[in-house]
Design a protein around this motif. Sequence first.
Motif, PDB file in Angstrom:
ATOM      1  N   ILE A  93       0.867  -1.186   0.000  1.00  0.00           N
ATOM      2  CA  ILE A  93       0.000   0.000   0.000  1.00  0.00           C
ATOM      3  C   ILE A  93       0.897   1.227   0.000  1.00  0.00           C
ATOM      4  N   SER A  94       0.440   2.295  -0.577  1.00  0.00           N
ATOM      5  CA  SER A  94       1.264   3.520  -0.668  1.00  0.00           C
ATOM      6  C   SER A  94       0.364   4.734  -0.575  1.00  0.00           C
ATOM      7  N   GLY A  95       0.996   5.816  -0.278  1.00  0.00           N
ATOM      8  CA  GLY A  95       0.281   7.083  -0.200  1.00  0.00           C
ATOM      9  C   GLY A  95       1.210   8.244  -0.510  1.00  0.00           C
ATOM     10  N   SER A  96       0.685   9.340  -0.925  1.00  0.00           N
ATOM     11  CA  SER A  96       1.494  10.529  -1.244  1.00  0.00           C
ATOM     12  C   SER A  96       1.006  11.717  -0.415  1.00  0.00           C
ATOM     13  N   GLY A  97       1.944  12.646  -0.192  1.00  0.00           N
ATOM     14  CA  GLY A  97       1.600  13.856   0.564  1.00  0.00           C
ATOM     15  C   GLY A  97       1.370  13.611   2.035  1.00  0.00           C
ATOM     16  N   ILE A  98       2.083  12.652   2.615  1.00  0.00           N
ATOM     17  CA  ILE A  98       1.936  12.369   4.034  1.00  0.00           C
ATOM     18  C   ILE A  98       2.603  13.479   4.836  1.00  0.00           C
ATOM     19  N   VAL A  99       1.846  14.140   5.702  1.00  0.00           N
ATOM     20  CA  VAL A  99       2.326  15.316   6.454  1.00  0.00           C
ATOM     21  C   VAL A  99       2.660  14.922   7.881  1.00  0.00           C
ATOM     22  N   SER A 100       3.824  15.432   8.343  1.00  0.00           N
ATOM     23  CA  SER A 100       4.237  15.226   9.733  1.00  0.00           C
ATOM     24  C   SER A 100       4.690  16.572  10.304  1.00  0.00           C
ATOM     25  N   LYS A 101       4.222  16.906  11.524  1.00  0.00           N
ATOM     26  CA  LYS A 101       4.589  18.174  12.165  1.00  0.00           C
ATOM     27  C   LYS A 101       5.177  17.889  13.543  1.00  0.00           C
ATOM     28  N   ASN A 102       6.248  18.667  13.883  1.00  0.00           N
ATOM     29  CA  ASN A 102       6.888  18.475  15.178  1.00  0.00           C
ATOM     30  C   ASN A 102       7.177  19.840  15.814  1.00  0.00           C
ATOM     31  N   TYR A 103       6.811  19.993  17.098  1.00  0.00           N
ATOM     32  CA  TYR A 103       7.026  21.251  17.830  1.00  0.00           C
ATOM     33  C   TYR A 103       7.802  20.942  19.115  1.00  0.00           C
ATOM     34  N   THR A 104       8.853  21.701  19.356  1.00  0.00           N
ATOM     35  CA  THR A 104       9.651  21.503  20.576  1.00  0.00           C
ATOM     36  C   THR A 104       9.929  22.835  21.247  1.00  0.00           C
ATOM     37  N   THR A 105       9.930  22.842  22.569  1.00  0.00           N
ATOM     38  CA  THR A 105      10.295  24.001  23.376  1.00  0.00           C
ATOM     39  C   THR A 105      10.999  23.495  24.634  1.00  0.00           C
ATOM     40  N   ALA A 106      12.123  24.141  24.976  1.00  0.00           N
ATOM     41  CA  ALA A 106      12.862  23.723  26.172  1.00  0.00           C
ATOM     42  C   ALA A 106      13.519  24.925  26.831  1.00  0.00           C
ATOM     43  N   LEU A 107      13.512  24.941  28.142  1.00  0.00           N
ATOM     44  CA  LEU A 107      14.189  25.954  28.943  1.00  0.00           C
ATOM     45  C   LEU A 107      15.289  25.274  29.742  1.00  0.00           C
ATOM     46  N   GLY A 108      16.529  25.731  29.550  1.00  0.00           N
ATOM     47  CA  GLY A 108      17.647  25.099  30.242  1.00  0.00           C
ATOM     48  C   GLY A 108      18.400  26.086  31.118  1.00  0.00           C
ATOM     49  N   VAL A 109      18.868  25.611  32.261  1.00  0.00           N
ATOM     50  CA  VAL A 109      19.659  26.411  33.200  1.00  0.00           C
ATOM     51  C   VAL A 109      20.921  25.635  33.530  1.00  0.00           C
ATOM     52  N   THR A 297       4.266  15.990  18.486  1.00  0.00           N
ATOM     53  CA  THR A 297       4.432  15.485  17.127  1.00  0.00           C
ATOM     54  C   THR A 297       3.067  15.106  16.569  1.00  0.00           C
ATOM     55  N   GLU A 298       2.775  15.611  15.366  1.00  0.00           N
ATOM     56  CA  GLU A 298       1.510  15.304  14.705  1.00  0.00           C
ATOM     57  C   GLU A 298       1.807  14.594  13.392  1.00  0.00           C
ATOM     58  N   ASN A 299       1.203  13.392  13.237  1.00  0.00           N
ATOM     59  CA  ASN A 299       1.341  12.642  11.986  1.00  0.00           C
ATOM     60  C   ASN A 299      -0.038  12.485  11.358  1.00  0.00           C
ATOM     61  N   GLU A 300      -0.198  13.014  10.189  1.00  0.00           N
ATOM     62  CA  GLU A 300      -1.493  12.978   9.518  1.00  0.00           C
ATOM     63  C   GLU A 300      -1.502  11.928   8.400  1.00  0.00           C
ATOM     64  N   ASN A 301      -2.703  11.247   8.219  1.00  0.00           N
ATOM     65  CA  ASN A 301      -2.904  10.319   7.094  1.00  0.00           C
ATOM     66  C   ASN A 301      -1.838   9.240   7.035  1.00  0.00           C
ATOM     67  N   GLY A 307      -0.570   3.397  13.601  1.00  0.00           N
ATOM     68  CA  GLY A 307       0.347   4.425  14.097  1.00  0.00           C
ATOM     69  C   GLY A 307      -0.380   5.519  14.847  1.00  0.00           C
ATOM     70  N   ALA A 308       0.306   6.107  15.817  1.00  0.00           N
ATOM     71  CA  ALA A 308      -0.286   7.206  16.588  1.00  0.00           C
ATOM     72  C   ALA A 308      -0.254   8.475  15.761  1.00  0.00           C
ATOM     73  N   LYS A 309      -1.344   9.208  15.783  1.00  0.00           N
ATOM     74  CA  LYS A 309      -1.407  10.473  15.050  1.00  0.00           C
ATOM     75  C   LYS A 309      -0.925  11.668  15.859  1.00  0.00           C
ATOM     76  N   LEU A 310      -0.884  11.598  17.169  1.00  0.00           N
ATOM     77  CA  LEU A 310      -0.472  12.718  18.022  1.00  0.00           C
ATOM     78  C   LEU A 310       0.349  12.186  19.189  1.00  0.00           C
ATOM     79  N   ILE A 311       1.544  12.702  19.316  1.00  0.00           N
ATOM     80  CA  ILE A 311       2.429  12.320  20.417  1.00  0.00           C
ATOM     81  C   ILE A 311       2.876  13.588  21.134  1.00  0.00           C
ATOM     82  N   THR A 312       2.692  13.680  22.435  1.00  0.00           N
ATOM     83  CA  THR A 312       3.144  14.832  23.228  1.00  0.00           C
ATOM     84  C   THR A 312       3.942  14.323  24.420  1.00  0.00           C
ATOM     85  N   SER A 313       4.922  15.142  24.809  1.00  0.00           N
ATOM     86  CA  SER A 313       5.706  14.816  26.010  1.00  0.00           C
ATOM     87  C   SER A 313       6.226  16.097  26.633  1.00  0.00           C
TER      88      SER A 313
END
Length: 446
Positions: A93-109, A297-301, A307-313
Amino acid sequence: MKFNKLTFLVLFLLTLHSFSQEILTKKEALEITLKNNFGVKIANNNVEVAKNNSSILNTGFLPTASVISGANYSRNNQSLTFTDRNTGGDSQISGSGIVSKNYTTALGVNYTIFDGLGRKYNYQQLKETYNLTELQARATIENTYLQLFTTYFQIARLSENEKNLKEALSISKRRLKRAKYTYDYGQSTKLEYLNAQVDVNNDSITYITAKQQLSNAKRGLNIILGIEKETNYAVETEVDYNTMLNYDDLEVKTISNNSLLKQNEKNIAISEFNIKVNKANYFPTLSFNASYGFNRTENENLINPFGAKLITSDGLNTGLNLTWNVFDGGARKTRVANAKIALDNQEIALEQQKVSIKNNLKNTWENYKNQLFILKAQEQNVLSNQNNFDRTQERFKLGQITSVEFRQAQINLINAKTALNNAKFDAKLIELQLLQLSGDILNVKL
């Protein structure tokens, strides 16, 4: 708009007309110099830089904090191949235009808990460097002070000489006029008239040369004052001497207050801290770090239906790090050894400088005493030559002496007045040199 006294004075000097002759006092000249002189401005800026460098913000005593944030976007074509265990065949099976988004934020001291006291010694070293820069600025101001009054008194000297030469020229012109009358009426030879003409020409040349020297000196003073526009002013010619000077007091003050010696003492203190900073590298470094981060992390289609479509940590991470450079090939040992040698050189330089400055102080003091004696002798010499010239002039008018004798008396008087001017201002300049050596030049009464 409000103007302070100094601003008004500077503006006033800048707008003087060529025909005016305003008195520039010693106090006013010093105020303008301290405000406008280029060297003084640079020295003051260097002090500000050293002050900034010695701030706790530049020592590593404070923790560091950073924020990291980012976002990634991807659009890809994907294909999956499955193997059927029963049939042994493959399916895809195959697909085209598979979108993945990732957002990161970190505060370090991060914070260094212990570094072998290196920060402490470095901070103290920076403080001593700041003190050294202040002493260097003081030395610059002292040198500028001496430069200012060397030029100021040179103008005063040339002004007095110009005045004397102008008076001598007037006397020579009156003599020329008298010689012309006596020659026209046949009462003297043409030689007398020609001699008078030659003397007028010589006095005119000398007077013009003195005026040019005075103009050059004034332009030189303008540079020290930091004034670009050429001004025409007169200076104070009165000189007061410090009659309370004592050699023993000057020697004590010189050892304790001389700016060059104080700078060398600060260099020694800096070298001592430099040894401690290098020795601190023998100890381990203990640091603390903490960070709080968030990730989404957001994985669409997805082709994979499982597979998981939304992963947060998110969460907090902390840690301690201990670093100990047990052996670095001997580089630390070499740096410490060289730092000790540098300290030894600074101490030797201080002793050498003390001997040199003491010798300079002794020579300057004896020169000062001799110059004061010469000043008294020249004052008496002027009185004697003035009395001799007055008598000679009367006898010349009566025709009892020749023009050659009269001219010699006139030259003697001019030379005596010039020598007195030289002695008067030289003595003051030597006094200022004594005060600079003793670190008291900025406290002198003008």
